[in-house]
Design an enzyme around this catalytic site. Structure first.
Site, PDB file in Angstrom:
ATOM      1  N   ARG A  50       0.820  -1.202   0.000  1.00  0.00           N
ATOM      2  CA  ARG A  50       0.000   0.000   0.000  1.00  0.00           C
ATOM      3  C   ARG A  50       0.862   1.263   0.000  1.00  0.00           C
ATOM      4  O   ARG A  50       1.040   1.919  -1.019  1.00  0.00           O
ATOM      5  CB  ARG A  50      -0.947   0.006   1.216  1.00  0.00           C
ATOM      6  CG  ARG A  50      -2.113   0.984   1.080  1.00  0.00           C
ATOM      7  CD  ARG A  50      -1.781   2.415   1.459  1.00  0.00           C
ATOM      8  NE  ARG A  50      -1.291   2.562   2.810  1.00  0.00           N
ATOM      9  CZ  ARG A  50      -0.867   3.703   3.326  1.00  0.00           C
ATOM     10  NH1 ARG A  50      -0.841   4.798   2.571  1.00  0.00           N
ATOM     11  NH2 ARG A  50      -0.403   3.763   4.563  1.00  0.00           N
ATOM     12  N   ASP A  51       1.454   1.592   1.111  1.00  0.00           N
ATOM     13  CA  ASP A  51       2.245   2.816   1.221  1.00  0.00           C
ATOM     14  C   ASP A  51       3.467   2.770   0.315  1.00  0.00           C
ATOM     15  O   ASP A  51       3.929   3.800  -0.183  1.00  0.00           O
ATOM     16  CB  ASP A  51       2.671   3.023   2.670  1.00  0.00           C
ATOM     17  CG  ASP A  51       3.092   4.450   2.958  1.00  0.00           C
ATOM     18  OD1 ASP A  51       2.548   5.365   2.320  1.00  0.00           O
ATOM     19  OD2 ASP A  51       3.952   4.657   3.825  1.00  0.00           O
ATOM     20  N   HIS A 257       6.403   4.596  12.379  1.00  0.00           N
ATOM     21  CA  HIS A 257       6.361   4.551  10.916  1.00  0.00           C
ATOM     22  C   HIS A 257       7.403   5.559  10.429  1.00  0.00           C
ATOM     23  O   HIS A 257       7.142   6.765  10.382  1.00  0.00           O
ATOM     24  CB  HIS A 257       4.957   4.927  10.425  1.00  0.00           C
ATOM     25  CG  HIS A 257       4.801   4.947   8.934  1.00  0.00           C
ATOM     26  ND1 HIS A 257       4.111   3.964   8.252  1.00  0.00           N
ATOM     27  CD2 HIS A 257       5.229   5.814   7.987  1.00  0.00           C
ATOM     28  CE1 HIS A 257       4.120   4.236   6.948  1.00  0.00           C
ATOM     29  NE2 HIS A 257       4.798   5.365   6.768  1.00  0.00           N
ATOM     30  N   HIS A 259      10.205   6.988   7.645  1.00  0.00           N
ATOM     31  CA  HIS A 259      10.791   7.051   6.309  1.00  0.00           C
ATOM     32  C   HIS A 259      12.296   7.261   6.467  1.00  0.00           C
ATOM     33  O   HIS A 259      12.760   7.812   7.468  1.00  0.00           O
ATOM     34  CB  HIS A 259      10.153   8.174   5.503  1.00  0.00           C
ATOM     35  CG  HIS A 259       8.771   7.856   5.025  1.00  0.00           C
ATOM     36  ND1 HIS A 259       8.421   7.801   3.705  1.00  0.00           N
ATOM     37  CD2 HIS A 259       7.641   7.541   5.712  1.00  0.00           C
ATOM     38  CE1 HIS A 259       7.152   7.477   3.581  1.00  0.00           C
ATOM     39  NE2 HIS A 259       6.647   7.322   4.792  1.00  0.00           N
ATOM     40  N   CYS A 290       5.918   9.737  -0.342  1.00  0.00           N
ATOM     41  CA  CYS A 290       4.599  10.305  -0.093  1.00  0.00           C
ATOM     42  C   CYS A 290       4.324  11.368  -1.145  1.00  0.00           C
ATOM     43  O   CYS A 290       5.099  12.314  -1.291  1.00  0.00           O
ATOM     44  CB  CYS A 290       4.523  10.920   1.303  1.00  0.00           C
ATOM     45  SG  CYS A 290       2.924  11.702   1.656  1.00  0.00           S
ATOM     46  N   ASN A 299       9.807   4.225   2.704  1.00  0.00           N
ATOM     47  CA  ASN A 299       9.753   3.741   4.076  1.00  0.00           C
ATOM     48  C   ASN A 299      11.033   2.972   4.383  1.00  0.00           C
ATOM     49  O   ASN A 299      11.723   2.496   3.488  1.00  0.00           O
ATOM     50  CB  ASN A 299       8.559   2.794   4.253  1.00  0.00           C
ATOM     51  CG  ASN A 299       7.247   3.465   3.967  1.00  0.00           C
ATOM     52  OD1 ASN A 299       6.675   4.136   4.809  1.00  0.00           O
ATOM     53  ND2 ASN A 299       6.741   3.279   2.747  1.00  0.00           N
TER      54      ASN A 299
END
Length: 384
Positions: A50-51, A257, A259, A290, A299
């Site tokens: 997803r991300d 979370h 990056h 993002c 990430n």
């Protein structure tokens, strides 16, 4: 140059699933309820599907996304964020999540989650989770989704750029979404973006992060993912933020979370571990970025996190020689479950190749280079 998605390539990739890969402070933290029996267990939430993929410049077929999810489950990942029900107008890469979910091969003891930004997204998910009314007894069961993620921001500037509403409006919109999910028997996980710095308004006041996190807990979120969206965090700034958030939210409910824009993601994870966090997001191959945070890179790579926490187990088991007498077996402090690092490295290399580039995982590159070297040695010995 990007590699073409050809059907023959997809068939090869799917068939390869049948072959298993061989592995060569001042505040007192409260441990996560998931860690009561083993305080050193660390939950890894794989967000690559997803991300990790949402910022890619061109469409990725649902079959490839499902392939990635299935491979990750086979590699021992037990928490996978499979997609999102955001508008394709704003995040084109997340189009086709319903089809992706239908292609997943459910793996035992594995949790699958999806991101839902609003009530419309929640309703779409509930529609596909509804049991089939077809008289066909062979109808495929609903997708194995057991959890949803909702998200907001710690600054109004980022919230407006990301969702076109302010923080207060975002929270008001998310409350009924969370309630609907809970009533449907789904767990709810909350994300807070830009917890250290915001690309539009600069350094973030940790008190804002605390207040937003508290609101999400009150909605019923069992876990709050604190997102260093810009990747600007350092161990010092991360700890300062955690100390503030922990005044209102139990540390056991917090997840990191990070990056890796400035190369500090792994150091930030170790800082958060020391503070008491036992849950972290990561993305295989370091996929990500993002669309609303200019300059932010992917990430933190799942391979890098797993290696940082358990890599000392590998020495002596992957052909790495000792200088002199072998040392005593080192027992890693942390337990990440059944995750197979060698398989992760292969997956990171595979999906990066599909996207037309090399994996950004340092641990993944090192493991694959070592394997290549050993294979070349083996070929040389065979010639002799």
């Amino acid at each position: 140059m990007h590699l073409p998605f050809r059907s023959s390539c997809v068939r090869v990739l799917r068939s390869s699933l049948q072959t298993s890969s061989k592995s060569f402070s001042t505040l007192k933290p409260t441990l996560s309820t998931a860690s009561v029996t083993n305080p050193n267990f660390v939950k890894i939430v794989e967000v690559g599907p997803r991300d990790g993929l949402q910022n890619e410049p061109r469409p990725i077929p649902p079959l490839i996304k499902a392939e990635l999810i299935n491979r990750l489950a086979l590699a021992g990942i037990r928490n996978i964020e499979a997609g999102s029900f955001v508008s394709p107008k704003w995040v084109p890469q997340m189009a086709g999540t319903s089809e992706v979910l239908s292609l997943i091969d459910p793996f035992p003891n594995t949790g699958y989650s999806v991101l839902v930004p609003n009530q419309k997204g929640m309703d779409l998910l509930l529609d596909i989770l509804s049991p089939s009314t077809s008289p066909d007894s062979a109808a495929k069961p609903p997708p194995p989704v057991t959890e949803v993620a909702i998200f907001t921001s710690a600054t109004n500037a980022f919230s407006l750029a990301n969702t076109n509403v302010s923080i207060s409006e975002s929270l008001a919109r998310l409350a009924p979404v969370a309630r609907t999910a809970l009533d449907a028997g789904l767990k709810v996980r909350g994300y807070v973006s830009v917890v250290v710095t915001c690309p539009f308004s600069g350094r973030v006041d940790p008190r804002r992060v605390r207040d937003v996190s508290r609101e999400l807990v009150q909605m019923g979120c069992y876990e709050i993912g604190l997102g260093d969206t810009t990747g600007a965090g350092t161990p010092a700034s991360v700890r300062a933020m955690l100390e503030e958030v922990a005044k209102d939210v139990d540390v056991g409910m917090l997840s990191g979370h990070f990056h890796d824009t400035n190369g500090t993601a792994t150091a930030n994870i170790l800082t958060a571990l020391d503070f008491g966090l036992r849950s972290f997001d990561a993305s295989v191959g370091g996929l990500g970025g993002c669309p609303y945070s200019p300059g932010a890179t992917g990430n933190v790579a799942t391979e890098d996190v797993v290696y940082a926490l358990t890599g000392d187990r590998l020495f002596g088991a992957i052909g790495e020689p000792y200088d002199g007498e072998p040392a005593k077996t080192v027992q890693s402090q942390w337990d990440v479950g059944p995750i197979d690092l060698a398989q992760l490295a292969e997956i990171g290399q595979w999906i990066s190749g599909v996207l037309g580039r090399e994996t950004t995982s340092r641990a993944g590159r090192a493991l694959m280079a070592r394997r290549k070297r050993e294979e070349q040695k083996g070929k040389g010995s065979a010639k002799l």
